[in-house]
Scaffold this motif. Sequence first.
Motif, mmCIF file in Angstrom:
data_model
loop_
_atom_site.group_PDB
_atom_site.id
_atom_site.type_symbol
_atom_site.label_atom_id
_atom_site.label_comp_id
_atom_site.label_asym_id
_atom_site.label_seq_id
_atom_site.Cartn_x
_atom_site.Cartn_y
_atom_site.Cartn_z
ATOM 1 N N SER A 111 13.331 10.670 12.803
ATOM 2 C CA SER A 111 13.012 11.389 11.447
ATOM 3 C C SER A 111 12.528 12.874 11.924
ATOM 4 O O SER A 111 12.230 13.020 12.844
ATOM 5 N N THR A 112 12.989 14.114 11.255
ATOM 6 C CA THR A 112 12.427 15.222 11.341
ATOM 7 C C THR A 112 11.073 15.265 10.767
ATOM 8 O O THR A 112 10.758 15.569 9.778
ATOM 9 N N MET A 113 10.240 15.179 11.887
ATOM 10 C CA MET A 113 8.932 15.106 11.553
ATOM 11 C C MET A 113 8.086 16.228 10.892
ATOM 12 O O MET A 113 7.339 16.128 10.035
ATOM 13 N N TRP A 114 8.579 17.411 11.486
ATOM 14 C CA TRP A 114 7.979 18.791 10.636
ATOM 15 C C TRP A 114 8.021 18.687 9.238
ATOM 16 O O TRP A 114 7.396 19.217 8.464
ATOM 17 N N GLN A 115 9.112 18.332 8.853
ATOM 18 C CA GLN A 115 9.595 18.271 7.431
ATOM 19 C C GLN A 115 8.647 17.302 6.563
ATOM 20 O O GLN A 115 8.088 17.661 5.642
ATOM 21 N N GLY A 116 8.519 16.013 7.020
ATOM 22 C CA GLY A 116 7.399 15.235 6.558
ATOM 23 C C GLY A 116 6.150 15.620 6.590
ATOM 24 O O GLY A 116 5.320 15.597 5.440
ATOM 25 N N TYR A 117 5.798 16.191 7.547
ATOM 26 C CA TYR A 117 4.208 16.799 7.554
ATOM 27 C C TYR A 117 4.345 18.149 6.653
ATOM 28 O O TYR A 117 3.101 18.196 5.926
ATOM 29 N N PHE A 118 5.195 18.685 6.353
ATOM 30 C CA PHE A 118 5.330 19.887 5.659
ATOM 31 C C PHE A 118 5.024 19.510 4.250
ATOM 32 O O PHE A 118 4.311 19.982 3.398
ATOM 33 N N VAL A 119 5.962 18.665 3.632
ATOM 34 C CA VAL A 119 6.121 18.125 2.186
ATOM 35 C C VAL A 119 4.788 17.475 1.739
ATOM 36 O O VAL A 119 4.024 17.856 1.015
ATOM 37 N N GLU A 120 3.916 16.900 2.871
ATOM 38 C CA GLU A 120 2.803 16.166 2.646
ATOM 39 C C GLU A 120 1.621 17.110 2.742
ATOM 40 O O GLU A 120 0.838 16.877 1.705
ATOM 41 N N VAL A 153 0.869 -1.256 0.059
ATOM 42 C CA VAL A 153 -0.113 0.151 -0.013
ATOM 43 C C VAL A 153 0.876 1.223 -0.094
ATOM 44 O O VAL A 153 0.836 2.249 -0.930
ATOM 45 N N VAL A 154 1.838 1.170 0.985
ATOM 46 C CA VAL A 154 2.687 2.230 0.747
ATOM 47 C C VAL A 154 3.500 2.870 -0.392
ATOM 48 O O VAL A 154 3.326 3.925 -0.868
ATOM 49 N N GLY A 155 3.963 1.556 -1.093
ATOM 50 C CA GLY A 155 4.395 1.733 -2.513
ATOM 51 C C GLY A 155 3.682 2.290 -3.432
ATOM 52 O O GLY A 155 3.931 3.107 -4.311
ATOM 53 N N ILE A 169 1.843 20.423 1.538
ATOM 54 C CA ILE A 169 2.064 21.072 0.340
ATOM 55 C C ILE A 169 1.609 20.465 -0.712
ATOM 56 O O ILE A 169 0.916 20.917 -1.803
ATOM 57 N N VAL A 170 1.924 18.916 -0.777
ATOM 58 C CA VAL A 170 1.198 18.176 -2.141
ATOM 59 C C VAL A 170 -0.008 18.221 -1.995
ATOM 60 O O VAL A 170 -0.813 18.352 -3.078
ATOM 61 N N LEU A 171 -0.765 18.007 -0.850
ATOM 62 C CA LEU A 171 -2.096 18.143 -0.733
ATOM 63 C C LEU A 171 -2.922 19.376 -0.881
ATOM 64 O O LEU A 171 -3.977 19.442 -1.897
ATOM 65 N N LEU A 172 -2.323 20.453 -0.575
ATOM 66 C CA LEU A 172 -2.757 21.897 -0.967
ATOM 67 C C LEU A 172 -2.559 22.238 -2.418
ATOM 68 O O LEU A 172 -3.403 22.611 -2.968
ATOM 69 N N LEU A 207 -0.537 8.249 2.499
ATOM 70 C CA LEU A 207 0.737 8.500 3.323
ATOM 71 C C LEU A 207 0.655 9.100 4.435
ATOM 72 O O LEU A 207 1.306 9.152 5.468
ATOM 73 N N MET A 208 -0.281 10.149 4.581
ATOM 74 C CA MET A 208 -0.308 10.938 5.703
ATOM 75 C C MET A 208 -0.890 10.442 6.805
ATOM 76 O O MET A 208 -0.391 10.464 7.990
ATOM 77 N N VAL A 209 -1.814 9.389 6.537
ATOM 78 C CA VAL A 209 -2.445 8.463 7.549
ATOM 79 C C VAL A 209 -1.510 7.616 8.234
ATOM 80 O O VAL A 209 -1.278 7.278 9.407
ATOM 81 N N ILE A 210 -0.605 7.034 7.070
ATOM 82 C CA ILE A 210 0.371 5.850 7.607
ATOM 83 C C ILE A 210 1.563 6.834 8.349
ATOM 84 O O ILE A 210 1.921 6.156 9.463
ATOM 85 N N ARG A 211 1.915 8.076 8.079
ATOM 86 C CA ARG A 211 2.793 8.691 8.970
ATOM 87 C C ARG A 211 2.381 8.901 10.546
ATOM 88 O O ARG A 211 2.930 8.878 11.342
ATOM 89 N N LEU A 212 0.990 9.429 10.365
ATOM 90 C CA LEU A 212 0.539 9.687 11.637
ATOM 91 C C LEU A 212 0.145 8.447 12.597
ATOM 92 O O LEU A 212 0.459 8.347 13.778
ATOM 93 N N ARG A 213 -0.131 7.227 11.890
ATOM 94 C CA ARG A 213 -0.243 6.090 12.606
ATOM 95 C C ARG A 213 1.128 5.430 13.197
ATOM 96 O O ARG A 213 0.996 4.925 14.045
#
Length: 732
Positions: A150-159, A69-71, A161-164, A129-135
């Motif tokens: 991992s630098t979590m804010w960076q992951g959330y930021f990128v995700e 699923v992730v892939g 941005i893509v969503l918006l 991917l956002m749900v997987i990262r949160l879980r």
Amino acid sequence: MGSVQIVTTILAAAITAVAVWLAVRAVMKMTAVIRLGQPAPERFSDKGARTKTMLVETAGHTRMLKWGVVGAAHWFVMVGFIVLSLLVLEAYFEVVTPTGGLPIIGHWTVFGLATEIITVLGLIGILVLMVIRLRNRPTRPGGRSRFTGSTMWQGYFVEWIVLLVLIFGLLIRGFKVATDHFEYPLWATPVSHAVGAVLPDWSDGASVAALIKIAISMTWLIVISLNVTMGVAWHRFLAFPNIFFKREPAKPAGSGLGALRPMTSQGKPLDFEEADPEKDQFGVAHVEQFSWKGLLDFSTCTECGRCQSQCPAWNTGKPLSPKLLVLSLRDHAYAKAPYLLAGGGKDLTGEEKATQAQLAHLDVLALAEADKPLIGTAEEGGVIDPDVLWSCTTCGACVEQCPVDIEHVDHIVDMRRYQVLIESSFPSEAGVMLRNLENKGNPWGAPQNTREDWTKGLDFEVPRVGEVDDFEYLFWVGCAGAFEDRAKKTTRAVATLLNEAGVKFAILGEGETCSGDPARRIGNEFVFQMLAQQNVETLNEAFEGRDKTKRKIVATCPHCFNTLGNEYGQLGGEFEVVHHTQLLAHLVATGKLTPVQPVDGGVTYHDPCYLGRHNRIFAAPREVLGDSIAGDLTEMPRNSERSFCCGAGGARMWMEEKIGKRINVDRVEEAMATGAKTVAVGCPFCSTMLNDGVNGKGAGEQVEVIDVASVLLRSVKPEQPQGGKETAPIGG
């Protein structure tokens, strides 16, 4: 052009100019840092294979899709990022006029349909991917996460941005639908039409939404440009060259698996007969001594934690995480870069290369970073703690899982090489093993004249090379197979089966010495080359006059199998090496061995790292077991390429495991949970470690650990004494 469009155009141009300038500056900085690494001329060979591999791995997502699923979600997001970049470009036309679009292709219905599909699937993918990262967030209840560190804010930021960006892409289309300026029919863009149905008829809506979309995209570019170590974003660009320049592009799995990268100085393999520690680089003592590909590896890390989730050290409470090791090296390289780019650095004698004038303008933080030892404790200010370095079993799970082909094991061994060869700094108990290798030719320190003792009691003669010339296979017994009691049972079983099948084989006997695997993996390249050159000379003499297709070796130890087959070629030894399970599977398939009595009680199989993951041999041992046992093989949850290490690789067999849970105990618990009474193995190291684990659990009477060859022998010749419970040598 209305007043709104004048404002949107100016603002879009301004933020884009800032973002592009910062991005160019960031790329120049990253390029300068990567170029600080040592030469690696071999990375430019076979460009056709490299290009093909890069395209297959990126477009086909072959590594990522191992995670299901992730892939799949990541593939849709990746395709969305690439294809929908055209829609970001289109936004620059839409800020100028709300009815604008891409020239030529902007009005093609097929383009509208394709981008509609990709937008919708990209939205689904990024939400997954956002749900997987949160879980899997590190702060969740239930233990460690692959995102720990991992630098979590960076992951959330990128995700986000893509969503918006995807959402505002649909809003632009929606406003065009609402104002009746949309180019595409309902059947091709149903989602865009649905969005337009709920939006007002605002003539400037498309231009305003386009400006916001551009602002979001350029904000992303500005943020990553100001954070050049933001691998979760930069991997979108760096993954392509990192995969292209992988060590062995033709390999089906991780490029850093199998053979180790040779020890080099200035990009050339080190010749110990001529090497000078004051002129030649012995391993890696400073971050700039990694190759430029190593620095590219560190820059490319996505912080996804797949390597961490599979690492046996991390999973048993050791301080090593392949991800955190790479991130530490990355952060150190970029923090030290101003000092290095100013001309700073130590030569091989430890003297500063830069003048006072060159370093005078440098920030104090860069100078402080330059003073940090690459390997050192927290008290010493080290970048990598010694316990991290020596926890690695070189099992290759990290390399196998990395979606961008980072070569963790090579980098770890390069650092070990300097510690062992120059600093003489390594776990004390391993020193006994190294002295035994130098003085006795085997890690146990057993007398060389006992190498053939395993043949005693067999009811047939084991021929020696030199005594017979007519042999098909040279049987490489290995140190464990010759000296270690459990492994000797495997050696006798293989010899008995080969004799039963009529295979002509011969052994070197006292002419054999250690393959050098433990020396090389611990970092003592000098001892490895000494042993390997001796063996290559002996083997070349044994096979004199034969072409490579007839220079066949069968080995029972995957470490010997890997070293002889993958590494001796670096020293002039070209042989066709097979593992005993491969040969036995062939003999059963061709009818030369016939199992007559299935072994019952339930069997599970443990994939040795150096047989399975490093050399992709998964089927042969299972075929042998499938023909030898009653019922189906019971697989452990972690099997095949995800098999969990026994804990013995990387010379850990001769080092105490003092931190966290013992790796072999973790694996034994998994094996016992299957309910199988027999744990089959294909490696003498695995046999020792899993036997110790079973005995440590007090289950020695309920669970038996034996080699695949012994399982087959019981089925082929049921009258033979049984594996670990035998009271006399097989055949006696």
